[in-house]
Scaffold this motif. Structure first.
Motif, mmCIF file in Angstrom:
data_model
loop_
_atom_site.group_PDB
_atom_site.id
_atom_site.type_symbol
_atom_site.label_atom_id
_atom_site.label_comp_id
_atom_site.label_asym_id
_atom_site.label_seq_id
_atom_site.Cartn_x
_atom_site.Cartn_y
_atom_site.Cartn_z
ATOM 1 N N SER A 100 -46.716 -8.720 -68.887
ATOM 2 C CA SER A 100 -45.848 -8.898 -70.272
ATOM 3 C C SER A 100 -46.260 -9.818 -71.277
ATOM 4 C CB SER A 100 -44.299 -8.878 -69.772
ATOM 5 O OG SER A 100 -43.934 -9.973 -68.938
ATOM 6 N N HIS A 101 -46.915 -10.911 -70.775
ATOM 7 C CA HIS A 101 -47.311 -11.821 -71.575
ATOM 8 C C HIS A 101 -48.409 -11.534 -72.670
ATOM 9 C CE1 HIS A 101 -46.506 -14.163 -67.895
ATOM 10 N NE2 HIS A 101 -45.823 -14.937 -68.731
ATOM 11 N N LYS A 102 -48.302 -11.516 -73.764
ATOM 12 C CA LYS A 102 -49.202 -11.051 -74.978
ATOM 13 C C LYS A 102 -49.476 -12.253 -75.876
ATOM 14 C CE LYS A 102 -47.732 -7.013 -73.323
ATOM 15 N NZ LYS A 102 -49.087 -6.071 -73.000
ATOM 16 N N PRO A 103 -50.645 -12.078 -76.724
ATOM 17 C CA PRO A 103 -51.423 -10.770 -76.833
ATOM 18 C C PRO A 103 -52.311 -10.733 -75.584
ATOM 19 C CG PRO A 103 -52.146 -12.557 -78.294
ATOM 20 C CD PRO A 103 -51.050 -13.327 -77.543
ATOM 21 N N THR A 104 -52.737 -9.366 -75.446
ATOM 22 C CA THR A 104 -53.581 -9.267 -74.576
ATOM 23 C C THR A 104 -55.069 -9.502 -74.763
ATOM 24 O OG1 THR A 104 -52.271 -7.196 -73.904
ATOM 25 C CG2 THR A 104 -54.654 -7.236 -73.256
ATOM 26 N N ASP A 105 -55.796 -10.263 -73.877
ATOM 27 C CA ASP A 105 -57.336 -10.709 -74.173
ATOM 28 C C ASP A 105 -58.137 -9.221 -74.786
ATOM 29 O OD1 ASP A 105 -60.203 -10.956 -73.502
ATOM 30 O OD2 ASP A 105 -59.261 -12.742 -73.760
ATOM 31 N N ILE A 106 -58.681 -9.474 -75.933
ATOM 32 C CA ILE A 106 -59.457 -8.434 -76.498
ATOM 33 C C ILE A 106 -60.479 -7.708 -75.810
ATOM 34 C CG2 ILE A 106 -61.535 -9.456 -77.594
ATOM 35 C CD1 ILE A 106 -58.698 -7.155 -79.230
ATOM 36 N N CYS A 107 -61.088 -8.580 -74.803
ATOM 37 C CA CYS A 107 -62.382 -8.102 -73.756
ATOM 38 C C CYS A 107 -61.521 -7.220 -72.742
ATOM 39 C CB CYS A 107 -62.884 -9.455 -73.141
ATOM 40 S SG CYS A 107 -63.867 -10.422 -74.200
ATOM 41 N N ASN A 108 -60.230 -7.602 -72.402
ATOM 42 C CA ASN A 108 -59.660 -6.480 -71.355
ATOM 43 C C ASN A 108 -59.582 -5.268 -72.229
ATOM 44 O OD1 ASN A 108 -59.668 -8.558 -69.771
ATOM 45 N ND2 ASN A 108 -57.559 -9.332 -70.017
ATOM 46 N N VAL A 109 -58.887 -5.160 -73.508
ATOM 47 C CA VAL A 109 -58.318 -4.213 -74.134
ATOM 48 C C VAL A 109 -59.763 -3.244 -74.291
ATOM 49 C CG1 VAL A 109 -57.955 -3.238 -76.353
ATOM 50 C CG2 VAL A 109 -56.972 -5.161 -75.521
ATOM 51 N N TYR A 110 -60.970 -3.746 -74.716
ATOM 52 C CA TYR A 110 -62.100 -2.852 -74.707
ATOM 53 C C TYR A 110 -62.984 -2.813 -73.497
ATOM 54 C CZ TYR A 110 -60.575 -2.405 -79.466
ATOM 55 O OH TYR A 110 -59.768 -1.829 -80.572
ATOM 56 N N LEU A 117 -55.494 -1.534 -68.423
ATOM 57 C CA LEU A 117 -54.251 -2.080 -68.507
ATOM 58 C C LEU A 117 -53.173 -0.929 -68.430
ATOM 59 C CD1 LEU A 117 -55.420 -3.985 -71.802
ATOM 60 C CD2 LEU A 117 -54.874 -5.060 -69.662
ATOM 61 N N VAL A 118 -52.184 -1.351 -67.498
ATOM 62 C CA VAL A 118 -51.133 -0.371 -67.312
ATOM 63 C C VAL A 118 -50.080 0.170 -68.561
ATOM 64 C CG1 VAL A 118 -49.272 0.098 -65.736
ATOM 65 C CG2 VAL A 118 -51.207 -0.958 -65.137
ATOM 66 N N TYR A 119 -49.925 -0.909 -69.566
ATOM 67 C CA TYR A 119 -48.959 -0.160 -70.476
ATOM 68 C C TYR A 119 -49.387 -1.032 -71.894
ATOM 69 C CZ TYR A 119 -44.498 -0.144 -72.914
ATOM 70 O OH TYR A 119 -43.426 0.287 -73.994
ATOM 71 N N LYS A 120 -49.035 -0.305 -72.797
ATOM 72 C CA LYS A 120 -49.361 -0.792 -74.076
ATOM 73 C C LYS A 120 -48.169 -0.828 -74.895
ATOM 74 C CE LYS A 120 -51.857 -0.188 -78.486
ATOM 75 N NZ LYS A 120 -53.009 0.713 -79.264
ATOM 76 N N ASP A 121 -47.762 -2.137 -75.415
ATOM 77 C CA ASP A 121 -46.654 -2.561 -76.230
ATOM 78 C C ASP A 121 -46.853 -2.147 -77.706
ATOM 79 O OD1 ASP A 121 -43.953 -4.163 -75.528
ATOM 80 O OD2 ASP A 121 -44.563 -4.610 -77.255
ATOM 81 N N ASP A 122 -45.675 -1.745 -78.108
ATOM 82 C CA ASP A 122 -45.574 -1.293 -79.349
ATOM 83 C C ASP A 122 -45.927 -2.363 -80.371
ATOM 84 O OD1 ASP A 122 -45.010 1.183 -78.452
ATOM 85 O OD2 ASP A 122 -42.696 1.212 -79.021
ATOM 86 N N GLU A 123 -45.489 -3.352 -80.188
ATOM 87 C CA GLU A 123 -45.776 -4.594 -80.978
ATOM 88 C C GLU A 123 -47.325 -4.946 -81.059
ATOM 89 O OE1 GLU A 123 -42.098 -7.710 -81.355
ATOM 90 O OE2 GLU A 123 -42.488 -7.045 -79.085
ATOM 91 N N GLU A 124 -48.082 -4.609 -80.298
ATOM 92 C CA GLU A 124 -49.596 -5.134 -80.011
ATOM 93 C C GLU A 124 -50.219 -4.657 -81.226
ATOM 94 O OE1 GLU A 124 -51.359 -6.370 -76.334
ATOM 95 O OE2 GLU A 124 -50.361 -4.753 -75.622
#
Length: 535
Positions: A100-110, A117-124
């Motif tokens: 639940s800590h944000k922002p997610t590291d961009i290397c993890n995203v891609y 990543l199990v869940y994507k928050d709408d605010e990201e």
């Protein structure tokens, strides 16, 4: 990469495999862990559970427990760092991250699939891949070409590359400048429980406590908290209808209007009012007239002082029944927020109900217990979430929570009455003096954060709080202005820049970037650098 189907792309993959479960020390993570443990028990999934407090502990826990482990689940840790770079795992290891800590590291995203990543928050607002990553072959071929046309092409490519780098820097700055929290991890897992047909009152209670924690600790805006718990409300209502139809007499989670007062059923009403985060700062109990304000509030509620000072369970029955109405009537007269709200309650046969807010403080007190080792406190916090009845873990946590609330109140009152809440240009700050009775309680981020919120009182100015963790090291955390409505925090990026400019040896090990540790001897130097940076 983000997974699309939480059941098939996450949970079903774990079936039949041994899992390494790394869980952060916070209320939401413990609640999510409780739900996941219930799912693992139903499906006979073997796992190794290791609580972690920071990035270094995360790395150590993985190195010590990764033998013959192919799947690692991280709860509220790992999402904000480049996991592959830091942990250096084998190629076949897969990380499932629910953070639940944000922002997610961009290397993890891609990530190409090793980090999921199990869940994507709408605010990201995640930048596009092409705006962040550049093909290295283009740079290697930059020097190719000859003659005037080749030179012009080279200049044009270099100009385009410079523009791309400037755009990337701007996008990454905008993406990472604020730290914030997303949807509670436990509220994500309660939806998985429903999809897997494993929904239980124990899982509902854990998710309810996590949702209440985000609201009570002001890590999400009120509107977001309502949206986060929308599915949970539906599941609780459906379970209640089912229990009513079957005349079920076991423990059940319900949604009811309740007093937003900490542990009042196990305390006295006067003590609960004095230590309520919603009311105590507004009553200004630190001032000489504070006690008279509290007595006047009780008088307007129609509660005699003798009744308010005895255990709530021993109070007159009629007074207890009229508590909510009395609070709603008297609060506006004192310009106080109405301290009642619809909240989650655990009802148990032949026992007093438990409020989710109480569970939040109990878990906080066990996580940062004064005498217990952190790992033992973590296990007790998991045990305190049991729905079968009040156990020894709950009693120990409840007593510790009351002591912690008293210590926080005493600390804030002393700080404000002695005018030790100092102004440093763009922010205010206070320092907990080592050796004071309260110092041992607020040496962790949970209770120091609670003290900071009390001292700030919803002010429009950012606030810093610091306390010693050992004789040579101190913790420093930042609180954004108007945190009750907009909890996005700018101090994470500011701390990193101030550390670079000041040369202070700062540890950025905490998964919440707005919390750092630094040498106590260099704290004043760091605060000076931070003041100059934010001025």
């Amino acid at each position: 990469m983000f997974i699309e189907d939480i059941r098939n792309d996450f949970y079903n993959i774990l079936l039949g495999n041994r899992v390494l479960l790394l869980v952060h020390y916070d209320v939401d993570a413990i609640c999510a862990c409780k739900i996941l443990q219930g799912l693992f028990k139903c499906d006979n999934i073997s796992y190794t559970l290791v609580p972690v407090g920071g990035i270094s502990e995360l790395k150590t826990a993985y190195e010590e427990n990764n033998e013959e482990i192919k799947y690692v689940v991280l709860i509220n840790c790992g999402g904000t760092i480049d996991l592959v770079d830091i942990l250096q795992p084998d190629e076949e290891v897969v990380f499932f991250v629910l953070d639940s800590h944000k922002p997610t590291d961009i290397c993890n995203v891609y990530s190409d699939g090793q980090v999921r990543l199990v869940y994507k928050d709408d605010e990201e607002n995640i930048p596009n891949f092409d705006d962040i990553f550049r093909d290295e072959e283009d740079d290697e071929n930059e020097e190719s070409g000859s003659g005037r046309e080749g030179l012009e092409a080279l200049v044009e490519r270099r100009r385009a590359r410079k523009e791309w780098e400037e755009r990337r820097h701007t996008l990454m700055f905008n993406y990472t400048q604020f730290s914030y929290y997303g949807k509670p991890s436990a509220c994500v897992l309660i939806e998985l429980s429903a999809l897997a047909s494993r929904l239980s009152q124990a899982a509902l209670w854990a998710a309810a406590v996590a949702a209440e924690a985000h609201a009570a600790l002001y890590v999400r805006s009120p509107a977001r908290c309502l949206l986060d718990a929308e599915a949970l409300h539906r599941y609780v209502a459906a379970a209640r209808r089912h229990d009513d139809s079957t005349a079920n007499r076991t423990a059940c989670v319900v949604m009811e209007k309740d007093a937003w007062l900490p542990l009042y059923r196990e305390w006295t009403l006067e003590a609960a009012l004095s230590h309520a985060a919603m009311l105590a700062p507004k009553l200004k109990l630190y001032a000489r007239s504070g006690s008279s304000r509290l007595r006047q509030l009780l008088a307007d509620m129609g509660f005699p002082l003798q009744q308010a000072r005895q255990a709530y369970r021993s109070m007159d029955v009629e007074l207890r029944r009229s508590l909510l109405t009395a609070l709603e009537t008297a609060a506006p007269k004192h310009k106080l927020p109405v301290p009642t709200k619809a909240t989650f309650i655990l009802q148990r046969p032949h026992m007093s109900p438990l409020a989710a807010l109480d569970a939040v403080y109990v878990i906080m007190a066990l996580i940062e217990h004064e005498t217990l080792p952190k790992a033992e406190g973590f296990q007790l916090a998991l045990a305190a979430l049991e729905v079968s009845g009040e156990n020894e873990a709950w009693r120990k946590g409840s007593a510790a929570a009351r002591r912690c609330l008293q210590a926080v109140a005493s600390l804030v009152h002393a700080t404000l009455s002695a005018r030790k809440l100092l102004l440093a240009g763009p922010f205010s700050y206070f320092i907990v003096q080592d050796g004071t009775p309260e110092a041992s309680v607020v040496r962790g981020p949970l209770w120091l954060g609670e003290a900071a919120r009390w001292a700030a009182g919803g002010a429009a100015r950012p606030l810093l709080a610091s306390a010693a963790t050992d004789p040579h090291t101190s913790i420093l955390l930042g609180l954004p202005p108007r945190f009750e409505q907009e909890p996005r925090n700018l101090f994470g990026a500011a701390f990193e820049q101030a550390a670079t400019k000041s040369g202070v040896t700062v540890s950025l090990d905490n998964v919440d970037t707005s919390v750092i540790t630094l040498p106590t001897s260099q704290r004043a130097q760091f605060l000076d650098a931070l003041t100059a940076l934010l001025a």
